[in-house]
Design a protein around this motif. Sequence first.
Motif, PDB file in Angstrom:
ATOM      1  N   SER A   1      -9.861   7.680  -0.283  1.00 20.30           N
ATOM      2  CA  SER A   1      -8.382   7.194  -0.625  1.00 20.30           C
ATOM      3  C   SER A   1      -7.354   8.442  -0.314  1.00 20.30           C
ATOM      4  O   SER A   1      -6.452   7.985   0.265  1.00 20.30           O
ATOM      5  CB  SER A   1      -8.455   6.643  -2.049  1.00 20.30           C
TER       6      SER A   1
ATOM      7  N   GLU B   1     -10.142   0.355  -5.305  1.00 22.77           N
ATOM      8  CA  GLU B   1      -8.886  -0.984  -4.892  1.00 22.77           C
ATOM      9  C   GLU B   1      -7.584   0.072  -3.553  1.00 22.77           C
ATOM     10  O   GLU B   1      -7.703  -0.457  -2.853  1.00 22.77           O
ATOM     11  CB  GLU B   1      -7.859  -0.405  -6.087  1.00 22.77           C
ATOM     12  N   LEU B   2      -8.045   1.459  -3.683  1.00 23.30           N
ATOM     13  CA  LEU B   2      -6.221   2.191  -3.011  1.00 23.30           C
ATOM     14  C   LEU B   2      -7.189   1.490  -1.297  1.00 23.30           C
ATOM     15  O   LEU B   2      -7.150   1.097  -0.496  1.00 23.30           O
ATOM     16  CB  LEU B   2      -6.550   3.068  -3.211  1.00 23.30           C
TER      17      LEU B   2
ATOM     18  N   TYR C   1       1.429  -1.226   0.283  1.00 24.83           N
ATOM     19  CA  TYR C   1      -0.342   0.191  -0.106  1.00 24.83           C
ATOM     20  C   TYR C   1       0.896   1.386   0.042  1.00 24.83           C
ATOM     21  O   TYR C   1       0.769   2.490  -0.438  1.00 24.83           O
ATOM     22  CB  TYR C   1      -0.826  -0.419   1.173  1.00 24.83           C
TER      23      TYR C   1
ATOM     24  N   SER D   1      -1.183   5.925  -8.865  1.00 22.00           N
ATOM     25  CA  SER D   1      -1.004   5.241  -8.934  1.00 22.00           C
ATOM     26  C   SER D   1      -1.640   4.478 -10.174  1.00 22.00           C
ATOM     27  O   SER D   1      -2.526   5.039 -10.884  1.00 22.00           O
ATOM     28  CB  SER D   1      -1.529   4.327  -7.490  1.00 22.00           C
ATOM     29  N   SER D   2      -1.633   3.302 -10.412  1.00 16.28           N
ATOM     30  CA  SER D   2      -2.430   2.874 -11.156  1.00 16.28           C
ATOM     31  C   SER D   2      -3.664   2.079 -10.920  1.00 16.28           C
ATOM     32  O   SER D   2      -4.487   1.484 -11.252  1.00 16.28           O
ATOM     33  CB  SER D   2      -1.225   1.955 -12.487  1.00 16.28           C
ATOM     34  N   CYS D   3      -3.952   2.202  -9.648  1.00 11.62           N
ATOM     35  CA  CYS D   3      -4.728   1.379  -9.106  1.00 11.62           C
ATOM     36  C   CYS D   3      -5.953   2.197  -8.874  1.00 11.62           C
ATOM     37  O   CYS D   3      -5.940   3.477  -8.821  1.00 11.62           O
ATOM     38  CB  CYS D   3      -4.673   1.241  -7.767  1.00 11.62           C
ATOM     39  N   SER D   4      -7.614   2.051  -8.750  1.00 16.56           N
ATOM     40  CA  SER D   4      -8.102   2.350  -8.902  1.00 16.56           C
ATOM     41  C   SER D   4      -8.926   3.032  -7.347  1.00 16.56           C
ATOM     42  O   SER D   4      -7.842   2.856  -6.240  1.00 16.56           O
ATOM     43  CB  SER D   4      -9.875   2.314  -9.258  1.00 16.56           C
TER      44      SER D   4
END
Length: 289
Positions: free
Chosen positions: A70, A32-33, A17, A26-29
């Motif tokens: 997030s 997702e975070l 994380y 980040s490539s995470c949505s």
Amino acid sequence: MTIDEQIKEVVDLHDRYSVVRYPDQSSCSPMELLDMFNTWHSKAAILFSRYLSNDDENLVKFKNIEKGNSYVNADLFDDIETFFQILIDKLHYSVAYQLESLIQEGNEIVKTISYVKAPSGIIRMFDVYNVEDETRYQTWKSKSIRFLNVNFKDDTESTAFVEAANSFDKSHYTPKYLKEMVGILISFKEIPNNIKRKENVKQTPPSAVTVNINQSQTQNQKINLFIEAISDELTGKQYKELQSIAQEESNPDTLKQKIVEKLKSFGGDVLSNIVANIITNPSVWNSML
């Protein structure tokens, strides 16, 4: 899952994380975070609550955070990372962790015992076994006895452990006695209450009982005193830097010098505030009056 495996799980979640936590980097949505943060924090809080005191100030602060979206959590991570690192360290000094480690090593040693065949033409009246690493076994036995004397001194099972150890040594390392030793450690893990023998309770005055309890807790109290003293003064990154120095430097004098230099680099007030936190701790301050 062992304590080591549980610790590794929450540390891995923390590290993953920490790399991707900012949504704009980040490539995470964001969803997702959010899930990554909540999973890490929940598992860590459960782990700490299971093995540490729920009255621990750092645990209380870690558990009672105000979570948000997030973006909020990404910033919040910096605030609670110090608590996380301190609690991980405390976990390694906990009775539960030490007991789990002794059980695990004991089971590993059991697997190394092998039967020694009698030489050709020799008839033995007893069986002989061999422990692959004699030094490892003797060290484990000494650590286990020391651990039980410190934490479960008046428990009858502590005496049973020593008796099983003596039987193991005298019986040419017959495996059943080593398994009995491991079984006794497991019983302390599953039923950890320290039940004193009745005759000892009757003969021991209350003041002596208090002394024994205090002595058995002295080491952990000293460690916790230092950890709590720095918890309010260092960020998670600064705490990790000190950890890194302690892990890499084995010479006590050099270590002391490097620690002092690193604390000075954090700012003039940090070192003095840590010292003040230690001195003003009630257990220290009262002894100075």
